[in-house]
Design a protein around this motif. Structure first.
Motif, PDB file in Angstrom:
ATOM      1  N   UNK A 174     -53.328 -26.269  -2.777  1.00 18.04           N
ATOM      2  CA  UNK A 174     -52.318 -26.329  -1.831  1.00 18.04           C
ATOM      3  C   UNK A 174     -52.908 -26.915  -0.277  1.00 18.04           C
ATOM      4  N   UNK A 175     -54.026 -26.474   0.051  1.00 16.52           N
ATOM      5  CA  UNK A 175     -54.572 -26.837   1.084  1.00 16.52           C
ATOM      6  C   UNK A 175     -54.862 -28.184   1.182  1.00 16.52           C
ATOM      7  N   UNK A 176     -55.756 -28.628  -0.015  1.00 17.77           N
ATOM      8  CA  UNK A 176     -56.309 -29.916  -0.226  1.00 17.77           C
ATOM      9  C   UNK A 176     -55.050 -30.838  -0.391  1.00 17.77           C
ATOM     10  N   UNK A 177     -54.060 -30.711  -0.728  1.00 20.00           N
ATOM     11  CA  UNK A 177     -52.859 -31.403  -0.615  1.00 20.00           C
ATOM     12  C   UNK A 177     -52.426 -31.682   0.540  1.00 20.00           C
TER      13      UNK A 177
ATOM     14  N   UNK B 253     -45.136 -15.393   0.595  1.00 21.71           N
ATOM     15  CA  UNK B 253     -46.255 -15.953   1.479  1.00 21.71           C
ATOM     16  C   UNK B 253     -47.032 -14.840   2.142  1.00 21.71           C
ATOM     17  N   UNK B 254     -46.527 -13.623   2.317  1.00 19.44           N
ATOM     18  CA  UNK B 254     -47.285 -12.561   3.078  1.00 19.44           C
ATOM     19  C   UNK B 254     -48.270 -11.998   2.383  1.00 19.44           C
ATOM     20  N   UNK B 255     -47.860 -11.867   0.953  1.00 19.48           N
ATOM     21  CA  UNK B 255     -49.077 -11.400  -0.034  1.00 19.48           C
ATOM     22  C   UNK B 255     -49.947 -12.262  -0.289  1.00 19.48           C
ATOM     23  N   UNK B 256     -49.746 -13.466  -0.406  1.00 23.40           N
ATOM     24  CA  UNK B 256     -50.591 -14.751  -0.612  1.00 23.40           C
ATOM     25  C   UNK B 256     -51.483 -14.757   0.448  1.00 23.40           C
ATOM     26  N   UNK B 257     -50.969 -14.818   1.428  1.00 23.76           N
ATOM     27  CA  UNK B 257     -52.023 -14.724   2.894  1.00 23.76           C
ATOM     28  C   UNK B 257     -52.977 -13.472   2.724  1.00 23.76           C
ATOM     29  N   UNK B 258     -52.515 -12.174   2.615  1.00 30.30           N
ATOM     30  CA  UNK B 258     -53.238 -11.109   2.366  1.00 30.30           C
ATOM     31  C   UNK B 258     -54.532 -11.310   1.346  1.00 30.30           C
ATOM     32  N   UNK B 259     -53.915 -11.718   0.082  1.00 26.25           N
ATOM     33  CA  UNK B 259     -55.048 -12.131  -0.996  1.00 26.25           C
ATOM     34  C   UNK B 259     -56.119 -13.101  -0.586  1.00 26.25           C
ATOM     35  N   UNK B 260     -55.899 -14.197  -0.120  1.00 20.66           N
ATOM     36  CA  UNK B 260     -56.916 -15.092   0.298  1.00 20.66           C
ATOM     37  C   UNK B 260     -57.698 -14.454   1.598  1.00 20.66           C
TER      38      UNK B 260
ATOM     39  N   UNK C   6     -61.415 -19.794   4.456  1.00 22.80           N
ATOM     40  CA  UNK C   6     -60.806 -19.679   5.879  1.00 22.80           C
ATOM     41  C   UNK C   6     -60.169 -20.671   6.325  1.00 22.80           C
ATOM     42  N   UNK C   7     -60.594 -22.032   5.717  1.00 19.38           N
ATOM     43  CA  UNK C   7     -59.674 -23.361   6.034  1.00 19.38           C
ATOM     44  C   UNK C   7     -58.482 -23.103   5.377  1.00 19.38           C
ATOM     45  N   UNK C   8     -58.580 -22.662   3.975  1.00 18.36           N
ATOM     46  CA  UNK C   8     -57.397 -22.491   3.246  1.00 18.36           C
ATOM     47  C   UNK C   8     -56.459 -21.561   3.811  1.00 18.36           C
ATOM     48  N   UNK C   9     -56.838 -20.746   4.599  1.00 17.01           N
ATOM     49  CA  UNK C   9     -55.681 -19.926   5.273  1.00 17.01           C
ATOM     50  C   UNK C   9     -54.878 -20.504   6.355  1.00 17.01           C
ATOM     51  N   UNK C  10     -55.311 -21.473   6.670  1.00 19.16           N
ATOM     52  CA  UNK C  10     -54.372 -22.368   7.452  1.00 19.16           C
ATOM     53  C   UNK C  10     -53.211 -22.975   6.833  1.00 19.16           C
ATOM     54  N   UNK C  11     -53.147 -22.785   5.450  1.00 15.09           N
ATOM     55  CA  UNK C  11     -51.601 -22.955   4.929  1.00 15.09           C
ATOM     56  C   UNK C  11     -50.446 -22.015   5.577  1.00 15.09           C
ATOM     57  N   UNK C  12     -51.080 -20.869   5.799  1.00 14.07           N
ATOM     58  CA  UNK C  12     -50.066 -19.841   6.146  1.00 14.07           C
ATOM     59  C   UNK C  12     -49.777 -19.913   7.698  1.00 14.07           C
ATOM     60  N   UNK C  13     -50.410 -20.672   8.227  1.00 10.84           N
ATOM     61  CA  UNK C  13     -50.088 -20.771   9.653  1.00 10.84           C
ATOM     62  C   UNK C  13     -51.504 -20.907  10.476  1.00 10.84           C
TER      63      UNK C  13
END
Length: 302
Positions: free
Chosen positions: A33-36, A76-83, A118-125
């Motif tokens: 998702x981040x890559x896209x 999204x909240x759970x996904x954020x915590x997971x990553x 940590x880059x990928x976390x930017x999909x959540x904000x």
């Protein structure tokens, strides 16, 4: 399908997704998702890039259907915590190896892959200041230790300030230029306490070859390491256990506390973080987040 050169900045995120396909599909999903999202910003107009990104979108849709019963994808909240927890576990494993002066290619892999997550976390904000510092430090450490081992030198453990080399971050989405900002270790990470935090050396990333290997959290079985590496069994990182605030025990909501919808959302987020931490048997983080939720619900303040 080959990655168009215009999208080179996302190649390692896509590789991380591929490596986690079976190990942790949630990590694979958010890496793609981040890559896209990043690829769309880089180049969505040229035919080869458009074709690549459309295929990536199709892959994401398929994964979303396959993971439709997984809260880390549907919420999204759970996904954020997971990553975030996964990235921190990798970071802390590599940091522990570094401070124990066990330098090997697997810990380089852990440092660098954590920086990608940590880059990928930017999909959540927007990233927190703490995670921005973690990302910067992990990328620097990966490059610095790699260069030391390549040149037959012994790396210095921890965030020791040294004279920098030319900074050429080919792996990151951001461009080069010398890194001048000092690394200030976040106080919430006990593994950093008591260590100097002078300016780290900016290092040359262009020649790093990231080997397959132990890029997983400390309590996750590692893949077969690179034959040149001398792997050390992952050692769980000791964490200081936070003291439970006695005032929060047997506490009920104070008289005239009026909670806003945002307060409920934040309290829910803390509880989700605690639940995710317990999946990794991280009791300390779970207690910290539950205490934050309890304080917010009983006092209306954080």
């Amino acid at each position: 399908m080959a990655l168009p050169p215009q999208l080179k900045a996302i190649q390692h995120h896509l590789r991380t997704a591929q490596e986690h396909e079976k190990r942790d599909p949630v990590v694979a999903y958010y890496c793609r998702l981040y890559a896209m999202q990043t690829g769309m910003k880089l180049d969505s107009k040229t035919p080869e890039c458009r074709k690549f990104l459309v295929k990536l979108m199709d892959q994401l849709e398929t994964m979303k259907k396959e993971l439709s019963d997984n809260e880390s994808v549907t919420q999204e909240i759970v996904g954020n915590a997971h990553i975030e927890n996964y990235a921190l576990k990798m970071f802390l494993y590599a940091d522990n190896e570094d401070r124990s002066q066990r330098f090997h290619k697997n810990m380089i892999k852990s440092f660098y892959t954590s920086s990608l997550l940590f880059d990928v976390l930017s999909v959540f904000g927007e990233l927190s200041d703490e995670n921005i510092q973690h990302r910067k430090y992990a990328k620097w450490k990966a490059a610095y230790i790699h260069n030391c081992l390549k040149n037959g030198e012994t790396p210095q453990p921890g965030p020791i300030g040294m004279e920098g080399e030319a900074y050429d971050d080919e792996f990151g989405a951001e461009g080069g230029g010398p890194s001048q900002e000092p690394y200030n270790p976040p106080q919430s990470q006990p593994s950093f306490h008591g260590h100097p935090s002078n300016q780290p050396p900016a290092s040359n990333f262009s020649n790093i070859q990231i080997p397959p290997g132990s890029h997983a959290p400390a309590n996750t079985p590692a893949e077969i390491p690179h034959p040149e590496a001398q792997p050390v069994k992952p050692v769980p990182v000791p964490r200081s256990m936070p003291v439970v605030d006695p005032s929060l025990l047997n506490n009920t909501q104070e008289g005239d506390v009026r909670l806003t919808p945002e307060d409920f959302t934040r309290a829910q987020k803390y509880c989700k973080y605690a639940g995710s931490a317990l999946q990794y048997e991280d009791v300390g983080t779970a207690i910290q987040n539950l205490q934050k939720a309890l304080k917010l619900l009983t006092t209306g303040k954080e």
